[in-house]
Design a protein around this motif. Structure first.
Motif, PDB file in Angstrom:
ATOM      1  N   VAL A   1       2.112   1.868  -3.507  1.00 32.45           N
ATOM      2  CA  VAL A   1       1.056   2.425  -4.362  1.00 32.45           C
ATOM      3  C   VAL A   1       0.826   3.899  -4.037  1.00 32.45           C
ATOM      4  O   VAL A   1       0.685   4.736  -4.940  1.00 32.45           O
ATOM      5  CB  VAL A   1      -0.248   1.605  -4.224  1.00 32.45           C
ATOM      6  CG1 VAL A   1      -1.418   2.312  -4.867  1.00 32.45           C
ATOM      7  CG2 VAL A   1      -0.060   0.225  -4.826  1.00 32.45           C
ATOM      8  N   LEU A   2       0.796   4.256  -2.750  1.00 30.98           N
ATOM      9  CA  LEU A   2       0.622   5.655  -2.363  1.00 30.98           C
ATOM     10  C   LEU A   2       1.789   6.521  -2.833  1.00 30.98           C
ATOM     11  O   LEU A   2       1.592   7.660  -3.273  1.00 30.98           O
ATOM     12  CB  LEU A   2       0.465   5.767  -0.848  1.00 30.98           C
ATOM     13  CG  LEU A   2      -0.872   5.317  -0.285  1.00 30.98           C
ATOM     14  CD1 LEU A   2      -0.857   5.345   1.236  1.00 30.98           C
ATOM     15  CD2 LEU A   2      -1.994   6.186  -0.805  1.00 30.98           C
TER      16      LEU A   2
ATOM     17  N   MET B   1       0.822  -1.208   0.000  1.00 24.96           N
ATOM     18  CA  MET B   1       0.000   0.000   0.000  1.00 24.96           C
ATOM     19  C   MET B   1       0.858   1.260   0.000  1.00 24.96           C
ATOM     20  O   MET B   1       0.535   2.241  -0.680  1.00 24.96           O
ATOM     21  CB  MET B   1      -0.928  -0.003   1.211  1.00 24.96           C
ATOM     22  CG  MET B   1      -2.071  -0.947   1.124  1.00 24.96           C
ATOM     23  SD  MET B   1      -3.129  -0.718   2.559  1.00 24.96           S
ATOM     24  CE  MET B   1      -3.759  -2.354   2.755  1.00 24.96           C
ATOM     25  N   LEU B   2       1.944   1.245   0.758  1.00 29.21           N
ATOM     26  CA  LEU B   2       2.839   2.400   0.777  1.00 29.21           C
ATOM     27  C   LEU B   2       3.471   2.645  -0.594  1.00 29.21           C
ATOM     28  O   LEU B   2       3.625   3.802  -1.008  1.00 29.21           O
ATOM     29  CB  LEU B   2       3.930   2.214   1.833  1.00 29.21           C
ATOM     30  CG  LEU B   2       3.495   2.400   3.272  1.00 29.21           C
ATOM     31  CD1 LEU B   2       4.662   2.105   4.216  1.00 29.21           C
ATOM     32  CD2 LEU B   2       2.968   3.796   3.514  1.00 29.21           C
TER      33      LEU B   2
ATOM     34  N   ALA C   1       1.313   7.131  -6.499  1.00 32.43           N
ATOM     35  CA  ALA C   1       0.242   8.107  -6.719  1.00 32.43           C
ATOM     36  C   ALA C   1       0.725   9.519  -6.388  1.00 32.43           C
ATOM     37  O   ALA C   1       0.435  10.470  -7.132  1.00 32.43           O
ATOM     38  CB  ALA C   1      -0.969   7.749  -5.874  1.00 32.43           C
ATOM     39  N   PHE C   2       1.461   9.672  -5.299  1.00 31.79           N
ATOM     40  CA  PHE C   2       1.968  10.990  -4.927  1.00 31.79           C
ATOM     41  C   PHE C   2       2.974  11.492  -5.957  1.00 31.79           C
ATOM     42  O   PHE C   2       2.979  12.683  -6.305  1.00 31.79           O
ATOM     43  CB  PHE C   2       2.599  10.939  -3.539  1.00 31.79           C
ATOM     44  CG  PHE C   2       2.931  12.283  -2.985  1.00 31.79           C
ATOM     45  CD1 PHE C   2       1.929  13.125  -2.533  1.00 31.79           C
ATOM     46  CD2 PHE C   2       4.238  12.717  -2.923  1.00 31.79           C
ATOM     47  CE1 PHE C   2       2.224  14.373  -2.025  1.00 31.79           C
ATOM     48  CE2 PHE C   2       4.551  13.966  -2.421  1.00 31.79           C
ATOM     49  CZ  PHE C   2       3.542  14.803  -1.965  1.00 31.79           C
TER      50      PHE C   2
ATOM     51  N   SER D   1       9.267  12.575  -3.338  1.00 33.41           N
ATOM     52  CA  SER D   1       8.452  11.375  -3.557  1.00 33.41           C
ATOM     53  C   SER D   1       9.233  10.316  -4.327  1.00 33.41           C
ATOM     54  O   SER D   1       9.057   9.122  -4.089  1.00 33.41           O
ATOM     55  CB  SER D   1       7.147  11.718  -4.269  1.00 33.41           C
ATOM     56  OG  SER D   1       7.387  12.296  -5.520  1.00 33.41           O
TER      57      SER D   1
END
Length: 108
Positions: free
Chosen positions: A52-53, A49-50, A56-57, A86
């Motif tokens: 993927v985040l 999940m991290l 996205a960021f 990022s």
């Protein structure tokens, strides 16, 4: 054996006295039903999940940087800084097992 291979073999626990890498064999995933240690399964899902985040960021920061290009120098600089950080975060998340192996080699 070159330095990086020796580092990874030692951190992987090949019997030469090095501590075993707790991330050995763990990959980022979204599958809750995998067999094995429950803690490592939760960690693998959280890690996925991290990643993927972070992607996205990074994508939103790139879009903001593209939109602010031209007459908005201040916004461009802010967006560029977010892209850099990022990207560093994403690289760190992807390279987490190697970072852990290095720390085990350094202190273990």
């Amino acid at each position: 054996m070159d330095g990086l291979t020796a580092l990874l073999v030692r951190a992987g626990g090949s019997g030469d006295g090095g501590m075993e890498n707790p991330l050995d064999g763990v990959t980022p995933t979204f599958a809750w039903g995998t067999a094995g240690d429950r803690v490592m399964t939760v960690f693998a899902v959280f890690w996925g999940m991290l990643i993927v985040l972070a992607i996205a960021f990074l994508a939103t920061s790139l879009v903001k940087m593209a939109h602010s290009r031209g007459s908005h120098a201040g916004q461009y600089a802010d967006a560029r800084e977010k892209v850099v950080w990022s990207g560093i975060g994403l690289g760190g998340l992807i390279g987490l097992p190697i970072i852990v192996a290095f720390l085990i080699w350094l202190f273990g």
